[in-house]
Design an enzyme around this catalytic site. Structure first.
Site: not given
Ligand code: GLN
Length: 198
Positions: A79, A172, A174
């Protein structure tokens, strides 16, 4: 014994550490460049990428992590970690580390309320689908010629990508009890060159 570093300046690093412990892997929380010494692999967790960039600059983490990536140490960004690993963003900030040849769009599926879960098939994990959790997730909008797609949403959007020793997932793993993605990442260590060994 393998030691996997989990970048712990911000974000949900504790969930990665807990999951790796279940796999009997030794872990180290990475906050300063000295914490990177001798690691076999590194995970950059989810969180907020602009904050990651700010703290990376403050602690001097960006350059040593980029150097380890180019020396062949496996690195996985989930992410916000995926955003950090991109070579280019659709957004004007943060400045990514430029590790994987992909262009990434942040918050590609909308706002926090548009977070979702979906089962996806990943041939690398076997026949059983993986329960993927998306939280204000990024999407890859351009993929370099050396980047391999490991799995996609039903609309064709790729959600897991690999380029040699580098892995990114927009969801994710995890946050589930399923350890298969972490095991897959650990398998990259065996394929990597021992460049970070003393
Ligand atoms: N929206 C976040 C970003 O732009 C990432 C979100 C996440 O890691 N769950 O950094």
């Amino acid at each position: 014994m393998l030691t996997v570093g989990v970048v712990a300046v911000q974000g949900d690093f504790a969930k990665h550490v807990a999951l790796l412990k279940k796999l009997n892997v030794s872990t180290r929380e990475v906050r300063l460049p000295k914490d990177l010494e001798g690691l076999d692999a590194i995970i950059m967790p989810g969180g907020e990428s602009t904050t990651f960039r700010h703290l990376f600059d403050l602690y001097g983490l960006a350059e040593p992590i980029a150097a380890l990536a180019s020396s062949g140490v496996p690195i996985w960004g989930t992410c916000a970690g995926m955003i950090m690993m991109a070579s280019e963003l659709e957004d004007h900030r943060p400045e990514p580390l430029g590790l994987m040849d992909v262009t990434v769009s942040r918050n590609a599926y909308g706002r926090q309320v548009d977070s979702f879960v979906i089962d996806i098939n990943f041939p690398i994990l076997g026949a059983e689908p993986f329960h993927t959790v998306f939280i204000r997730a990024p999407a890859a909008t351009r993929i370099g010629p050396d980047v391999q797609v490991l799995g996609s949403l039903p609309d064709g959007t790729p959600v897991a990508l690999r380029q040699g020793n580098l892995l990114v997932t927009s969801f994710h793993p995890e946050l589930t009890r399923d350890t298969r993605f972490h095991q897959y990442f650990l398998s990259l260590i065996e394929q990597s060159t021992p460049a970070n060994s003393p």
